[in-house]
Design an enzyme around this catalytic site. Structure first.
Site, PDB file in Angstrom:
ATOM      1  N   ASP A  48       0.841  -1.198   0.000  1.00 44.36           N
ATOM      2  CA  ASP A  48       0.000   0.000   0.000  1.00 44.36           C
ATOM      3  C   ASP A  48       0.876   1.248   0.000  1.00 44.36           C
ATOM      4  O   ASP A  48       1.680   1.455   0.911  1.00 44.36           O
ATOM      5  CB  ASP A  48      -0.895  -0.007   1.249  1.00 44.36           C
ATOM      6  CG  ASP A  48      -1.839   1.183   1.293  1.00 44.36           C
ATOM      7  OD1 ASP A  48      -2.964   1.057   0.780  1.00 44.36           O
ATOM      8  OD2 ASP A  48      -1.442   2.237   1.833  1.00 44.36           O
ATOM      9  N   HIS A 111      -7.800   9.637  -1.554  1.00 45.16           N
ATOM     10  CA  HIS A 111      -7.098   9.567  -0.272  1.00 45.16           C
ATOM     11  C   HIS A 111      -7.878  10.250   0.857  1.00 45.16           C
ATOM     12  O   HIS A 111      -7.980   9.707   1.957  1.00 45.16           O
ATOM     13  CB  HIS A 111      -5.708  10.205  -0.424  1.00 45.16           C
ATOM     14  CG  HIS A 111      -4.725   9.756   0.601  1.00 45.16           C
ATOM     15  ND1 HIS A 111      -3.368   9.861   0.421  1.00 45.16           N
ATOM     16  CD2 HIS A 111      -4.885   9.190   1.826  1.00 45.16           C
ATOM     17  CE1 HIS A 111      -2.741   9.381   1.487  1.00 45.16           C
ATOM     18  NE2 HIS A 111      -3.636   8.976   2.348  1.00 45.16           N
TER      19      HIS A 111
END
Length: 283
Positions: A48, A111
């Protein structure tokens, strides 16, 4: 889950390894390359990263140098906060792919739902970003699409124009910070919950109850945290730059916490602080 390569299945049918290696605050360059390679060496197959982390290039290098087939590694990245909106999202995605030096992403996330740059029009810019996400997904450039730090009202605004429901919501989930309203909302809609900062950014190591549990199960506090995330149905993203700890964080499949201890950990309210309010962030 019996192994680090066991998977959850996302709503679109894509399978995602049940533990990911987090790279937040891992500095671009040798440190990031070596830590990602160490993670891959001990069996992680889910990495990630994010444009905002500044280390996408190192993740790409590590994947290539690992010798593991790209198709065997699940790569996530995230849209940077100052590039919301349809056109800028497409540009940001292409830059991410250039940074990673890859042909496709396994998962791409918005995000943050309400960056300070777009505070007065976040609904509009999220809609534009999601339209770009859907097009890239349909074209096969991204295998799965999702969000991060979204609360129910952010989802509701997004779904006014979206045609594909986000498949993932990556949020801060750790002992004492369980975000129950967000978690319940996502579970009702089959949105997988990824747990970033599953170790509570280090504060967890000073909690007496966690020290007692580590002794009870003969495991480290970090292992207790990762195991707790899995038993809660989350997908944890532990981060470390130390090879020994990277290995330790993946070694969580030979024990099980009791239901009472899972609840005890959840009830340690505020022991690691609480997640940031996505509508009040300053970045």
């Amino acid at each position: 889950m019996k192994a680090i390569t066991d998977t959850y299945e996302l709503s679109g049918g894509v399978k995602i390894p049940c533990i990911g290696f987090g790279t937040w605050q891992v500095q671009n360059g040798d440190s990031a390359v070596s830590s990602v390679k160490a993670a891959l060496d001990v069996g992680y197959r889910h990495i990630d990263t994010a444009a905002g982390y500044g280390n996408e290039e190192s993740v790409g290098i590590a994947v290539k140098e690992s010798g593991i087939a790209r198709s065997d590694i699940f790569i996530t990245s995230k849209l940077q906060n100052d590039m919301h909106g349809y056109d800028d999202t497409l540009k940001a995605f292409e830059q991410t792919m250039k940074n990673l030096d890859m042909e496709y992403l396994d998962l791409y996330l918005i995000h943050w739902p309400n960056p300070v740059k777009f505070r007065d029009r976040w609904q509009e810019t999220n809609a534009g970003s999601w339209k770009a996400f859907e097009e890239l997904h349909k074209a096969g450039r991204i295998r799965a699409i999702g969000v991060s730090n979204f609360h129910p009202h952010h989802f509701e605004a997004l779904m006014e124009t979206a045609t594909v429901l986000p498949m993932v919501n990556q949020i801060r989930l750790c002992p004492g910070d369980t975000q129950d309203e967000v978690v319940n909302y996502c579970r009702e809609r089959s949105i997988l919950l990824e747990a970033y900062s599953p170790l509570g950014v280090g504060k967890i190591f000073e909690v007496p109850e966690m020290k007692a549990l580590a002794e009870k199960y003969d495991k480290s506090i970090a292992q207790i945290c990762v195991r707790w995330s899995l038993q809660r149905g989350y997908l944890p993203l532990p981060k470390s730059a130390t090879p020994e700890r990277i290995r330790e964080n993946a070694d969580v499949f030979d024990f099980e916490l009791s239901a009472q201890d899972v609840q005890l950990i959840a009830d340690l309210k505020g022991c690691c602080g609480y997640s940031a309010d996505p509508d009040k962030i300053t970045w």
